[in-house]
Design an enzyme around this catalytic site. Structure first.
Site, PDB file in Angstrom:
ATOM      1  N   ASP A  99       0.812  -1.214   0.000  1.00 46.01           N
ATOM      2  CA  ASP A  99       0.000   0.000   0.000  1.00 46.01           C
ATOM      3  C   ASP A  99       0.848   1.269   0.000  1.00 46.01           C
ATOM      4  O   ASP A  99       2.003   1.268   0.444  1.00 46.01           O
ATOM      5  CB  ASP A  99      -0.893   0.035   1.242  1.00 46.01           C
ATOM      6  CG  ASP A  99      -2.060  -0.935   1.162  1.00 46.01           C
ATOM      7  OD1 ASP A  99      -2.089  -1.762   0.240  1.00 46.01           O
ATOM      8  OD2 ASP A  99      -2.938  -0.859   2.050  1.00 46.01           O
ATOM      9  N   HIS A 103       3.768  -2.288   3.033  1.00 44.20           N
ATOM     10  CA  HIS A 103       3.779  -0.945   2.461  1.00 44.20           C
ATOM     11  C   HIS A 103       5.070  -0.708   1.689  1.00 44.20           C
ATOM     12  O   HIS A 103       6.126  -1.197   2.086  1.00 44.20           O
ATOM     13  CB  HIS A 103       3.638   0.109   3.557  1.00 44.20           C
ATOM     14  CG  HIS A 103       2.357   0.026   4.328  1.00 44.20           C
ATOM     15  ND1 HIS A 103       2.170  -0.875   5.353  1.00 44.20           N
ATOM     16  CD2 HIS A 103       1.187   0.702   4.205  1.00 44.20           C
ATOM     17  CE1 HIS A 103       0.933  -0.737   5.835  1.00 44.20           C
ATOM     18  NE2 HIS A 103       0.318   0.209   5.154  1.00 44.20           N
TER      19      HIS A 103
END
Length: 276
Positions: A96, A241
């Site tokens: 992400d 991430h």
């Protein structure tokens, strides 16, 4: 906004985000997807503690279509999709908040080395400055998903603002990849009815996660590796991430756990939708 400002930006944090999500009608108390942002409070704001991860388990993906198949309009769901269905030891790796010019290329290089595909939920403001990385993701067979434009708490926004956040990001992805995203993920795991409806209107399915590495807290490479390996199981969706802060631990962790998962017989793939 300049690129260096974007990379240091993101002041929406945790305790307030969790409270807003819990108190919003129609919102689901989902897992936090970060903040994956610097943890210092905004000037003049009170100190805030990080969001606590919850452990919900949601409905499975119902099937996969052939790559490139026309998705049609997905149904309006009341909660995000989570686990995969299918045969064998299949998992999804998701990243992400990117793309980030310092970390995303290293992640893509590692995935290419092992011939593995992953899903990247990108923020539009990052994608707009790094369209070459979005194009590379698509060219190398990865799925590019929508993670809104500026990573806001969707449950605190009007329907118009939610649509703007999603539409702008889909437009950037479409221009860079040649097709709009088919999957979206709400920042902080905070979903509500408007987010589900607008996502469906834009042709996207909502995808959550099963295993949260909490890499945004920079817990150490070894800890991230342990969380992925301990949580590995058929149908699992792993959240990591590739932007929003120093992601060097996430890069190193991927290099360690990826070959081990493959040696354990896991097939690491991307989500595919059946015809609707």
């Amino acid at each position: 906004m300049k690129k260096d400002q974007l990379l240091s930006r993101r002041g929406l944090l945790a305790g307030a985000a969790c409270a807003a999500a819990a108190g919003t009608a129609g919102a689901l108390a989902g897992l936090p997807d970060g903040p994956a942002r610097p943890t210092a409070p905004a000037p003049g704001a009170p100190g805030r503690s990080p969001l606590k991860p919850s452990a919900y388990r949601l409905q499975p993906l119902t099937g996969y279509g052939a790559p490139g198949a026309a998705p049609g309009r997905p149904p309006v769901r009341s909660e995000p999709i989570l686990r995969m269905t299918g045969r064998g030891r299949t998992m999804l790796l998701t990243f992400d908040d990117g793309p980030h010019p310092d970390y995303t290329p290293d992640i893509l290089d590692t995935l290419a080395e092992y011939d593995v595909r992953a899903t990247f939920f990108v923020c539009g403001e990052m994608a707009d400055f790094n369209r070459d990385l979005i194009s590379r993701m698509a060219d190398e067979g990865h799925v590019v998903g929508n993670h809104t434009w500026s990573h806001p708490l969707l449950t605190s926004l009007s329907r118009r603002r939610i649509r703007s956040e999603m539409e702008r990001t889909s437009e950037v992805v479409d221009k860079a990849c040649g097709e709009p995203p088919r999957w979206f993920r709400a920042p902080y795991g905070a979903w509500n009815r408007n987010a589900f409806r607008i996502g469906a209107d834009l042709g996207m399915e909502p995808l959550a996660w099963t295993v949260d590495t909490l890499d945004w807290t920079t817990p150490g490479t070894r800890t991230i590796v342990d969380r992925v390996e301990d949580g590995a199981a058929p149908g699992v969706v792993v959240l990591s991430h590739d932007a929003g802060g120093d992601r060097s631990q996430s890069v190193r962790a991927l290099r360690r756990y990826l070959p081990r998962l493959l040696d354990d017989g896991y097939h690491l793939t991307v989500p595919r939708r059946s015809h609707v």
